[in-house]
Design a protein around this motif. Sequence first.
Motif, PDB file in Angstrom:
ATOM      1  N   VAL A 111       0.839  -1.207   0.000  1.00 49.43           N
ATOM      2  CA  VAL A 111       0.000   0.000   0.000  1.00 49.43           C
ATOM      3  C   VAL A 111       0.870   1.252   0.000  1.00 49.43           C
ATOM      4  O   VAL A 111       0.579   2.239  -0.663  1.00 49.43           O
ATOM      5  CB  VAL A 111      -0.950  -0.005   1.220  1.00 49.43           C
ATOM      6  N   ALA A 112       1.990   1.201   0.742  1.00 50.03           N
ATOM      7  CA  ALA A 112       2.856   2.375   0.889  1.00 50.03           C
ATOM      8  C   ALA A 112       3.610   2.716  -0.385  1.00 50.03           C
ATOM      9  O   ALA A 112       4.157   3.811  -0.501  1.00 50.03           O
ATOM     10  CB  ALA A 112       3.839   2.156   2.031  1.00 50.03           C
ATOM     11  N   VAL A 113       3.675   1.788  -1.347  1.00 49.56           N
ATOM     12  CA  VAL A 113       4.330   2.108  -2.616  1.00 49.56           C
ATOM     13  C   VAL A 113       3.554   3.208  -3.337  1.00 49.56           C
ATOM     14  O   VAL A 113       4.125   4.064  -4.008  1.00 49.56           O
ATOM     15  CB  VAL A 113       4.451   0.841  -3.499  1.00 49.56           C
ATOM     16  N   TYR A 119       0.486   4.843   6.584  1.00 50.91           N
ATOM     17  CA  TYR A 119       0.729   4.316   7.925  1.00 50.91           C
ATOM     18  C   TYR A 119       1.344   5.357   8.859  1.00 50.91           C
ATOM     19  O   TYR A 119       1.936   5.011   9.872  1.00 50.91           O
ATOM     20  CB  TYR A 119       1.647   3.097   7.846  1.00 50.91           C
ATOM     21  N   GLY A 120       1.199   6.614   8.498  1.00 45.58           N
ATOM     22  CA  GLY A 120       1.746   7.675   9.329  1.00 45.58           C
ATOM     23  C   GLY A 120       3.206   7.949   9.030  1.00 45.58           C
ATOM     24  O   GLY A 120       3.825   7.296   8.191  1.00 45.58           O
ATOM     25  N   GLN A 124       5.125  13.067  12.284  1.00 50.42           N
ATOM     26  CA  GLN A 124       3.786  13.300  12.858  1.00 50.42           C
ATOM     27  C   GLN A 124       3.516  12.412  14.076  1.00 50.42           C
ATOM     28  O   GLN A 124       2.465  12.530  14.703  1.00 50.42           O
ATOM     29  CB  GLN A 124       2.716  13.055  11.785  1.00 50.42           C
ATOM     30  N   HIS A 125       4.447  11.510  14.376  1.00 50.75           N
ATOM     31  CA  HIS A 125       4.326  10.610  15.530  1.00 50.75           C
ATOM     32  C   HIS A 125       3.016   9.821  15.513  1.00 50.75           C
ATOM     33  O   HIS A 125       2.363   9.647  16.543  1.00 50.75           O
ATOM     34  CB  HIS A 125       4.432  11.402  16.842  1.00 50.75           C
ATOM     35  N   ASN A 126       2.636   9.357  14.315  1.00 53.41           N
ATOM     36  CA  ASN A 126       1.382   8.604  14.207  1.00 53.41           C
ATOM     37  C   ASN A 126       1.582   7.302  13.432  1.00 53.41           C
ATOM     38  O   ASN A 126       0.706   6.847  12.721  1.00 53.41           O
ATOM     39  CB  ASN A 126       0.315   9.466  13.532  1.00 53.41           C
ATOM     40  N   ASN A 132       9.225  -0.608   9.355  1.00 57.53           N
ATOM     41  CA  ASN A 132       9.721   0.737   9.626  1.00 57.53           C
ATOM     42  C   ASN A 132       9.483   1.660   8.424  1.00 57.53           C
ATOM     43  O   ASN A 132       9.333   1.217   7.294  1.00 57.53           O
ATOM     44  CB  ASN A 132      11.202   0.698  10.036  1.00 57.53           C
ATOM     45  N   PHE A 133       9.475   2.932   8.689  1.00 51.90           N
ATOM     46  CA  PHE A 133       9.064   3.941   7.702  1.00 51.90           C
ATOM     47  C   PHE A 133       9.925   3.913   6.447  1.00 51.90           C
ATOM     48  O   PHE A 133       9.423   4.015   5.335  1.00 51.90           O
ATOM     49  CB  PHE A 133       9.123   5.324   8.354  1.00 51.90           C
TER      50      PHE A 133
END
Length: 201
Positions: A111-113, A119-120, A124-126, A132-133
């Motif tokens: 999804v993050a692609v 996923y935050g 933004q600390h969310n 990992n990011f």
Amino acid sequence: LLFWLTERLCQKPSARRTAFLSAGLSLQFLSGHVATALVQMIVVLFYGIYRSRKSFLTIRFLLAAIVLGVGASALILFPTIEYAAQSHAATYRLKEPIPLFPQPEDFKAMVAVLFPKFYGTPLQHNEWGPRNFNELNSGFTGVVILAFAFTLLFGKVKEKSIGFFLILALVAFGAAYHLPVIAALLHFAGVLRIFRPASWL
């Protein structure tokens, strides 16, 4: 830059173009992430072979560029390899079995692609995502660039190297997200097993 320099070398092999490509490869190693640089060097090698039109002269210049690029970055490359060989990460990753099919977390990471902030973010600390990011977002190149890539697939004018990049995208995606055949090949690929999805993407 590496693809462009490789393309120019394949179009007209010369010592000057070999030197430029070796400098580009060396800068990639010196930039600080050796795993990514190794993957990119492998890709440059295969791209050069693909574009060489079976010219042994071109392949010799290409190999010379790689050897010179690695040699020029030896100051940081060899201590890094020595450090990696003594790290616990390399040991447990080589022992860790590679899943031969996509896992639930792989589907979440895909999804993050397309949506890198889904996923935050650390700022933004969310964060609430599965990995990992940096690993989640390393495949994101931008929606505009992605749209341009799709126009190449379906446009009337076909780029000569589009087949190579389609295969490259499939291999990278398969290595990162455990597509069956590619994951099985990666399982027997030796040291390449230690690379995380971020390196492949």
